[in-house]
Design a protein around this motif. Structure first.
Motif, PDB file in Angstrom:
ATOM      1  N   ASN A 183      88.582   7.376  35.229  1.00  0.00           N
ATOM      2  CA  ASN A 183      87.356   7.793  35.926  1.00  0.00           C
ATOM      3  C   ASN A 183      87.071   9.265  35.674  1.00  0.00           C
ATOM      4  O   ASN A 183      87.787  10.132  36.180  1.00  0.00           O
ATOM      5  CB  ASN A 183      87.473   7.555  37.430  1.00  0.00           C
TER       6      ASN A 183
ATOM      7  N   ASP B 188      86.490  -3.460  46.371  1.00  0.00           N
ATOM      8  CA  ASP B 188      86.333  -2.241  47.165  1.00  0.00           C
ATOM      9  C   ASP B 188      85.782  -1.046  46.392  1.00  0.00           C
ATOM     10  O   ASP B 188      85.839   0.089  46.875  1.00  0.00           O
ATOM     11  CB  ASP B 188      87.666  -1.857  47.810  1.00  0.00           C
ATOM     12  N   SER B 189      85.259  -1.281  45.186  1.00  0.00           N
ATOM     13  CA  SER B 189      84.671  -0.174  44.429  1.00  0.00           C
ATOM     14  C   SER B 189      83.647  -0.724  43.440  1.00  0.00           C
ATOM     15  O   SER B 189      83.653  -1.921  43.125  1.00  0.00           O
ATOM     16  CB  SER B 189      85.747   0.599  43.663  1.00  0.00           C
ATOM     17  N   ASP B 190      82.784   0.162  42.939  1.00  0.00           N
ATOM     18  CA  ASP B 190      81.782  -0.269  41.964  1.00  0.00           C
ATOM     19  C   ASP B 190      82.424  -0.803  40.702  1.00  0.00           C
ATOM     20  O   ASP B 190      81.989  -1.813  40.136  1.00  0.00           O
ATOM     21  CB  ASP B 190      80.861   0.909  41.603  1.00  0.00           C
TER      22      ASP B 190
END
Length: 215
Positions: free
Chosen positions: A58, A199-201
């Protein structure tokens, strides 16, 4: 013995310095460049054509290369001779499984970096993949039936939001496209994530990819 050229990419300076120092201790490798963004990373790969890339999963994305899976896919496609070692804090097994399927040389959880980096470098020096003992044993997608049941629980409007999200649109873009408020679209996206148990994009995107939705 000719040293293997290494490029390191991470948007956190402290991590960048730490990884560089650990790599430089190994005489088999030479750090030839560093990058703090996807665009800078691709530029350094084009310039140096390294044997190994050690990159954060990321980083702040950009309109050209993005980050996460999009960036990793681009690198693997355009620099096939470079072994890619991914550093991440992501523990979602869908994403980790997808990285493995794409053909990365290895994945290391950042909180295990000091214990694993030398083992990974040894594997890469022999052109072998590195498999972390910390990797999840199984995927959260338990079965095709389970995937189908989760998607069947989504409302038509939630599916509509996800269909546009998977194309790369932001929440604000989707809101404009559907003539809904940003608050409404955000709530529908969150509801879909809760039903799909992500729980995340990145986890949401990867779940849709693995479930072969919206292709």
């Amino acid at each position: 013995m000719q040293q293997l050229k290494v490029v390191i990419a991470d948007d956190h300076p402290i991590v960048l310095v730490g990884v560089r120092e650990m790599v430089m201790r190994d005489q088999r490798f030479a750090v030839v460049a560093e990058a703090v963004s996807p665009s800078q990373l691709v530029e350094q790969l084009q310039t140096h054509r390294p044997d190994v890339l050690i990159t954060d999963y990321n980083m702040p994305g950009d309109a050209v290369y993005g980050d996460g899976l999009k960036l990793i896919q681009y690198v693997l496609r355009h620099f096939p001779d470079t072994q890619v070692l991914v550093l991440t804090m992501v523990s979602n097994s869908l994403i980790l499984s997808r990285l493995d399927e794409l053909g990365v040389a290895g994945v290391i959880q950042k909180n295990h970096l000091h214990e694993e980096i030398q083992k990974a470098l040894s594997a890469l020096s022999d052109r072998r993949s590195y498999r972390s003992p910390q990797a999840p044993a199984s995927s959260v997608v338990g079965s095709t039936q389970q995937v189908d049941e989760r998607f069947a629980s989504l409302s038509p409007k939630e599916l509509e939001v996800l269909r546009l999200f998977v194309t790369g649109l932001s929440v604000s873009d989707i809101a404009r496209h559907l003539s809904r408020s940003i608050k409404t679209v955000s709530a529908q996206k969150v509801a879909a994530m809760r039903k799909l148990e992500v729980d995340s994009d990145q986890a949401l995107l990867t779940y849709c990819i693995r479930a072969e939705q919206f292709e």
